[in-house]
Structure formats: structure tokens, C-alpha cells
Scaffold this motif. Sequence first.
Motif, mmCIF file in Angstrom:
data_model
loop_
_atom_site.group_PDB
_atom_site.id
_atom_site.type_symbol
_atom_site.label_atom_id
_atom_site.label_comp_id
_atom_site.label_asym_id
_atom_site.label_seq_id
_atom_site.Cartn_x
_atom_site.Cartn_y
_atom_site.Cartn_z
ATOM 1 N N ILE A 117 -0.427 6.895 -6.254
ATOM 2 C CA ILE A 117 -1.243 7.651 -5.320
ATOM 3 C C ILE A 117 -1.157 9.135 -5.702
ATOM 4 C CG2 ILE A 117 -1.558 8.322 -2.898
ATOM 5 C CD1 ILE A 117 -2.168 5.400 -3.412
ATOM 6 N N SER B 77 0.587 5.495 0.623
ATOM 7 C CA SER B 77 -0.208 6.684 0.939
ATOM 8 C C SER B 77 0.684 7.909 0.816
ATOM 9 C CB SER B 77 -0.820 6.583 2.335
ATOM 10 O OG SER B 77 0.196 6.509 3.315
ATOM 11 N N SER C 257 0.853 -1.185 0.000
ATOM 12 C CA SER C 257 0.000 0.000 0.000
ATOM 13 C C SER C 257 0.887 1.233 0.000
ATOM 14 C CB SER C 257 -0.874 0.031 1.252
ATOM 15 O OG SER C 257 -1.720 -1.072 1.270
ATOM 16 N N GLU D 28 1.101 11.970 2.121
ATOM 17 C CA GLU D 28 0.716 13.036 3.038
ATOM 18 C C GLU D 28 1.502 14.289 2.665
ATOM 19 O OE1 GLU D 28 2.210 11.329 6.591
ATOM 20 O OE2 GLU D 28 0.712 9.742 6.650
ATOM 21 N N TYR E 171 4.265 6.986 2.264
ATOM 22 C CA TYR E 171 4.389 5.892 3.223
ATOM 23 C C TYR E 171 4.016 4.587 2.531
ATOM 24 C CZ TYR E 171 3.409 2.850 7.195
ATOM 25 O OH TYR E 171 3.388 1.787 8.065
ATOM 26 N N ALA F 33 -2.179 13.253 -4.785
ATOM 27 C CA ALA F 33 -2.585 14.209 -3.759
ATOM 28 C C ALA F 33 -2.631 15.587 -4.392
ATOM 29 C CB ALA F 33 -1.616 14.207 -2.584
#
Length: 184
Positions: free
Chosen positions: A177, A99, A97, A101, A119, A179
Motif C-alpha cells: 500500500i 490500508s 487487506s 493512514e 491497518y 501513501a
Amino acid sequence: MPKKMLFDLSEFTFGDEGFEVTTFADIVDENQIAVPGQEVQFYVDGVPYPHGADPEQTQIDGRARRKLSRLSIGNHIFEAVGRAGLHQRKEKAIKPSLSLERTEPVVADGSAETKVTAYASMQNLPVANLPIQLFFQGDPLGSPKPTAEDGRSTWMFSRQLSRGNYEFVARIEGTTIRARVLAL
């Protein structure tokens, strides 16, 4: 006389040679007693692993084991094949996985600065040494950075930006991912 084979895999880890797993094949007789000295060939996706390797031999405990490395992200079929028709197969996915931030951008003198942290984890544990590439608006920011022991890679980002929406993307093989960042 060999009667039954039990086959299992350890949890996947990420090491110096990519994703790794240890396979175990236990051979027992009709009384469930370990049978040493039996050949077991291990396969990944239908190919003997490592390519051209001799079969492993079961030890005194009836167990043959082989560490498999350089595995890629995705679905794999793992097999153990022994003599007398003993065959076991397991399908497992290597799927970390990822992620992303970020801190809120700090704007000073027309320049926006933010910290972006990716992460990586697998089975709820951090993945160390996994190279992650960060992109801003589709352009790579330097070279891929390996994750630390805590599964994190961090970038400080500073650019002259006008008001608007911007996109950071973190990518490892097979996972992306996104953002969005609003510059003030």
C-alpha cells in the motif's frame, strides 16, 4: 458403509504460527447417519498436511478435523480424501487487506513530523500480530512491526525535509500500500 463426505473450512486467523484454518470432514452413510472411525487425509496444495502425518479418524459424530497452520498469503487448494473414493476439494485465498493512514505533516524548524498507521484486516476483522514493514522513499524504517490486537501498527516519523512529494509504503507478504505525503 460410508456414502458421502461433507468438507468445510473455518475462517482464516493469524496466530503464532502464521495464518491458520481448521478443516472439517463429515462422513455419513446412505441414511445421513454419522460414520465414526473412518480415515481422512487432509491436503494443502496437493501435499498431505502436515507432511508425513497419519490420516485423522472420524469421531463419534462422524467428523474428522485438523488445524492447519503456517499457511502463506495467496490462493490454496484444500482437500479431504477418505476411503471408497470420498474426496472433496475447496479453493480459498488468504488475502488480508492493508490500508495506510497518516496525519498531516507538522513542520517546525525545518523538520516534518507525521504519524503513519497501517491497518491489517481480513474478512472485515483486524489481524493481530501480522508483521508490517514501513518504507519511506524506498528505504525501510526499522524492522517490521507486528500489528496490535486492533490490527494497527503505528510509526512516528520525523525528518528534515524540503518542500515536495514523498512516499510511504506499507508492505506485508503479497500486499503493498502506498501513501504520498506533501511536505510543507
